[in-house]
Design a protein around this motif. Structure first.
Motif, PDB file in Angstrom:
ATOM      1  N   HIS A 191       0.818  -1.443  -0.171  1.00 36.94           N
ATOM      2  CA  HIS A 191       0.193   0.378  -0.093  1.00 36.94           C
ATOM      3  C   HIS A 191       0.165   1.190  -0.460  1.00 36.94           C
ATOM      4  CE1 HIS A 191       1.328  -0.823   3.972  1.00 36.94           C
ATOM      5  NE2 HIS A 191       1.563   0.991   4.456  1.00 36.94           N
ATOM      6  N   ALA A 192       2.303   0.958   0.422  1.00 37.61           N
ATOM      7  CA  ALA A 192       3.019   2.909   0.156  1.00 37.61           C
ATOM      8  C   ALA A 192       3.664   2.922  -1.122  1.00 37.61           C
ATOM      9  CB  ALA A 192       4.546   2.077   1.066  1.00 37.61           C
ATOM     10  N   ILE A 193       3.078   4.235  -0.884  1.00 38.57           N
ATOM     11  CA  ILE A 193       3.331   5.292  -2.408  1.00 38.57           C
ATOM     12  C   ILE A 193       4.342   5.141  -2.619  1.00 38.57           C
ATOM     13  CG2 ILE A 193       1.576   7.424  -2.982  1.00 38.57           C
ATOM     14  CD1 ILE A 193      -0.029   7.061  -1.188  1.00 38.57           C
ATOM     15  N   PRO A 194       5.148   4.983  -3.797  1.00 34.95           N
ATOM     16  CA  PRO A 194       6.288   5.272  -4.663  1.00 34.95           C
ATOM     17  C   PRO A 194       6.387   7.043  -4.497  1.00 34.95           C
ATOM     18  CG  PRO A 194       4.882   3.246  -5.652  1.00 34.95           C
ATOM     19  CD  PRO A 194       4.543   4.053  -5.040  1.00 34.95           C
ATOM     20  N   VAL A 195       7.565   7.890  -4.825  1.00 36.72           N
ATOM     21  CA  VAL A 195       7.172   9.371  -4.800  1.00 36.72           C
ATOM     22  C   VAL A 195       8.857   8.928  -5.132  1.00 36.72           C
ATOM     23  CG1 VAL A 195       7.419  11.413  -3.894  1.00 36.72           C
ATOM     24  CG2 VAL A 195       6.034   9.615  -2.678  1.00 36.72           C
ATOM     25  N   LEU A 196       8.610   9.727  -6.143  1.00 32.65           N
ATOM     26  CA  LEU A 196       9.881  10.465  -6.839  1.00 32.65           C
ATOM     27  C   LEU A 196      10.462  12.293  -6.485  1.00 32.65           C
ATOM     28  CD1 LEU A 196       9.961   8.446 -10.580  1.00 32.65           C
ATOM     29  CD2 LEU A 196      11.199   7.973  -8.808  1.00 32.65           C
ATOM     30  N   ARG A 197      11.357  12.130  -5.857  1.00 34.03           N
ATOM     31  CA  ARG A 197      11.493  13.301  -5.494  1.00 34.03           C
ATOM     32  C   ARG A 197      12.764  13.867  -6.889  1.00 34.03           C
ATOM     33  NH1 ARG A 197      11.474  16.085  -1.367  1.00 34.03           N
ATOM     34  NH2 ARG A 197      13.416  15.888  -1.047  1.00 34.03           N
ATOM     35  N   GLY A 198      12.589  14.983  -6.965  1.00 36.68           N
ATOM     36  CA  GLY A 198      14.118  15.645  -8.284  1.00 36.68           C
ATOM     37  C   GLY A 198      14.077  15.100  -9.667  1.00 36.68           C
ATOM     38  N   THR A 199      15.452  14.611  -9.359  1.00 37.60           N
ATOM     39  CA  THR A 199      15.505  13.600 -11.069  1.00 37.60           C
ATOM     40  C   THR A 199      15.663  12.246 -10.196  1.00 37.60           C
ATOM     41  OG1 THR A 199      17.671  14.313 -10.678  1.00 37.60           O
ATOM     42  CG2 THR A 199      16.479  16.024 -11.659  1.00 37.60           C
ATOM     43  N   SER A 200      15.566  11.901  -9.384  1.00 37.36           N
ATOM     44  CA  SER A 200      15.951  10.641  -8.294  1.00 37.36           C
ATOM     45  C   SER A 200      15.032   9.581  -9.192  1.00 37.36           C
ATOM     46  CB  SER A 200      16.110  10.836  -7.350  1.00 37.36           C
ATOM     47  OG  SER A 200      16.130   8.945  -6.890  1.00 37.36           O
ATOM     48  N   ALA A 201      15.886   8.586  -9.678  1.00 37.16           N
ATOM     49  CA  ALA A 201      14.744   7.395 -10.499  1.00 37.16           C
ATOM     50  C   ALA A 201      14.550   6.069  -9.176  1.00 37.16           C
ATOM     51  CB  ALA A 201      16.238   6.249 -11.344  1.00 37.16           C
ATOM     52  N   ARG A 202      15.374   5.961  -8.070  1.00 43.25           N
ATOM     53  CA  ARG A 202      14.804   5.365  -7.373  1.00 43.25           C
ATOM     54  C   ARG A 202      13.741   6.724  -5.885  1.00 43.25           C
ATOM     55  NH1 ARG A 202      19.541   2.826  -3.640  1.00 43.25           N
ATOM     56  NH2 ARG A 202      17.763   2.265  -3.001  1.00 43.25           N
ATOM     57  N   PRO A 203      12.768   5.626  -5.941  1.00 35.19           N
ATOM     58  CA  PRO A 203      11.506   6.595  -5.250  1.00 35.19           C
ATOM     59  C   PRO A 203      11.248   6.446  -4.050  1.00 35.19           C
ATOM     60  CG  PRO A 203      10.782   3.676  -6.000  1.00 35.19           C
ATOM     61  CD  PRO A 203      11.474   4.882  -6.621  1.00 35.19           C
ATOM     62  N   LEU A 204      10.782   6.881  -2.890  1.00 37.98           N
ATOM     63  CA  LEU A 204      11.090   6.753  -2.010  1.00 37.98           C
ATOM     64  C   LEU A 204       9.159   5.906  -1.773  1.00 37.98           C
ATOM     65  CD1 LEU A 204      11.784  10.457   0.028  1.00 37.98           C
ATOM     66  CD2 LEU A 204      13.821   7.813  -0.612  1.00 37.98           C
ATOM     67  N   TYR A 205       9.173   5.284  -0.226  1.00 33.63           N
ATOM     68  CA  TYR A 205       8.134   4.437   0.061  1.00 33.63           C
ATOM     69  C   TYR A 205       7.352   5.407   0.973  1.00 33.63           C
ATOM     70  CZ  TYR A 205       9.935   1.517  -3.811  1.00 33.63           C
ATOM     71  OH  TYR A 205      10.817   1.569  -4.602  1.00 33.63           O
ATOM     72  N   ILE A 206       6.151   5.807   1.126  1.00 38.74           N
ATOM     73  CA  ILE A 206       5.913   6.670   2.087  1.00 38.74           C
ATOM     74  C   ILE A 206       4.753   6.295   2.299  1.00 38.74           C
ATOM     75  CG2 ILE A 206       4.535   9.005   2.290  1.00 38.74           C
ATOM     76  CD1 ILE A 206       7.553   8.853   1.358  1.00 38.74           C
ATOM     77  N   THR A 207       4.369   6.315   3.962  1.00 36.65           N
ATOM     78  CA  THR A 207       2.985   5.223   4.656  1.00 36.65           C
ATOM     79  C   THR A 207       2.579   6.648   5.212  1.00 36.65           C
ATOM     80  OG1 THR A 207       4.658   4.142   5.761  1.00 36.65           O
ATOM     81  CG2 THR A 207       3.643   2.602   4.192  1.00 36.65           C
ATOM     82  N   ALA A 208       1.598   6.412   6.344  1.00 40.10           N
ATOM     83  CA  ALA A 208       1.374   7.981   7.702  1.00 40.10           C
ATOM     84  C   ALA A 208      -0.026   6.880   8.207  1.00 40.10           C
ATOM     85  CB  ALA A 208       0.381   8.672   6.495  1.00 40.10           C
ATOM     86  N   ALA A 209       0.810   8.023   9.716  1.00 43.28           N
ATOM     87  CA  ALA A 209      -0.225   7.777  10.529  1.00 43.28           C
ATOM     88  C   ALA A 209      -1.116   8.356  10.837  1.00 43.28           C
ATOM     89  CB  ALA A 209       0.004   6.617  11.534  1.00 43.28           C
ATOM     90  N   GLY A 210      -2.292   8.949  11.110  1.00 46.34           N
ATOM     91  CA  GLY A 210      -2.828   9.716  11.588  1.00 46.34           C
ATOM     92  C   GLY A 210      -2.944  11.224  11.109  1.00 46.34           C
ATOM     93  N   ILE A 211      -2.824  10.540   9.295  1.00 41.17           N
ATOM     94  CA  ILE A 211      -2.516  11.707   8.109  1.00 41.17           C
ATOM     95  C   ILE A 211      -2.190  10.309   6.373  1.00 41.17           C
ATOM     96  CG2 ILE A 211       0.098  11.812   7.751  1.00 41.17           C
ATOM     97  CD1 ILE A 211      -0.385  14.680   6.095  1.00 41.17           C
ATOM     98  N   HIS A 212      -3.364  11.296   5.810  1.00 34.73           N
ATOM     99  CA  HIS A 212      -4.023  10.428   4.346  1.00 34.73           C
ATOM    100  C   HIS A 212      -2.596  10.141   4.179  1.00 34.73           C
ATOM    101  CE1 HIS A 212      -5.354   8.633   1.248  1.00 34.73           C
ATOM    102  NE2 HIS A 212      -6.790   8.851   1.382  1.00 34.73           N
ATOM    103  N   ARG A 213      -2.832   8.312   3.298  1.00 33.97           N
ATOM    104  CA  ARG A 213      -0.842   8.715   3.191  1.00 33.97           C
ATOM    105  C   ARG A 213      -0.929   9.260   1.424  1.00 33.97           C
ATOM    106  NH1 ARG A 213      -2.335   3.204   3.596  1.00 33.97           N
ATOM    107  NH2 ARG A 213      -3.385   3.279   0.584  1.00 33.97           N
ATOM    108  N   ALA A 214      -2.308   9.967   0.269  1.00 37.21           N
ATOM    109  CA  ALA A 214      -1.449  10.436  -0.237  1.00 37.21           C
ATOM    110  C   ALA A 214      -1.358  11.635  -0.033  1.00 37.21           C
ATOM    111  CB  ALA A 214      -3.295  10.373  -1.724  1.00 37.21           C
ATOM    112  N   ASP A 215      -1.913  12.209   1.179  1.00 38.66           N
ATOM    113  CA  ASP A 215      -1.506  13.426   1.853  1.00 38.66           C
ATOM    114  C   ASP A 215      -0.603  13.639   2.236  1.00 38.66           C
ATOM    115  OD1 ASP A 215      -3.960  14.330   1.070  1.00 38.66           O
ATOM    116  OD2 ASP A 215      -4.896  14.286   3.566  1.00 38.66           O
ATOM    117  N   ALA A 216       0.192  12.518   2.715  1.00 37.64           N
ATOM    118  CA  ALA A 216       1.487  12.771   2.827  1.00 37.64           C
ATOM    119  C   ALA A 216       2.664  12.556   1.975  1.00 37.64           C
ATOM    120  CB  ALA A 216       1.798  11.327   3.880  1.00 37.64           C
ATOM    121  N   ALA A 217       1.763  11.926   0.974  1.00 36.11           N
ATOM    122  CA  ALA A 217       3.044  11.748  -0.458  1.00 36.11           C
ATOM    123  C   ALA A 217       3.339  13.199  -1.323  1.00 36.11           C
ATOM    124  CB  ALA A 217       2.039  10.807  -1.064  1.00 36.11           C
TER     125      ALA A 217
END
Length: 151
Positions: free
Chosen positions: A117-143
């Motif tokens: 369920h983790a949301i992959p997020v690419l930042r800047g020019t990175s080709a490797r995503p960060l995996y975003i999860t959350a508690a107390g905030i919606h995952r999409a908003d956290a991403a």
């Protein structure tokens, strides 16, 4: 450490070769971390041994030490997962959410096999995503917050 407004903190824990752990936290005045207002470091001499699925037992004491005295905490960003599967099995972030009573964003650099369920997020020019999860905030908003953070 008291402030007049909301406080946003990103924290991580490093395990020392001689034993124990060092937790470091950067403090910001905004959720994008574009205006840093401080940093905190705490050393904990003894930590629990690593246990799969029980990472919070090892990480929470150093985080607790680094955040001691931080007032107005509104958001905590951690290195790791908030929850470990789509069913909500609690990870470090969920435990930190319970502990500190604030929304927690988990930012992981590597995928965890059950965290589909983790949301992959690419930042800047990175080709490797960060995996975003959350508690107390919606995952999409956290991403979205992570996607737009400074740095």
């Amino acid at each position: 450490m008291e402030t007049d407004g909301p406080v946003y903190v990103a924290a991580d824990v490093h395990y020392l070769p001689c034993g124990g752990a060092r937790a470091a936290a950067v403090v910001a005045a905004d959720a994008a971390f574009s205006s840093l207002t401080g940093a905190r470091v705490a050393v904990v001499p003894d930590v629990a041994p690593y246990q799969p699925g029980q990472f919070y037992l090892r990480e929470l004491p150093p985080l607790r030490a680094a955040l001691d005295g931080v007032g107005g905490l509104s958001l905590l960003v951690i290195d790791g997962y908030a929850d470990l599967d789509p069913g909500g099995r609690p990870g470090l972030g969920a435990r930190a959410h319970e502990e500190f009573g604030v929304p927690v964003i988990g930012v992981a650099k590597t995928p965890f096999r059950t965290a589909t369920h983790a949301i992959p997020v690419l930042r800047g020019t990175s080709a490797r995503p960060l995996y975003i999860t959350a508690a107390g905030i919606h995952r999409a908003d956290a991403a979205d917050l992570v996607r737009h953070m400074a740095g």
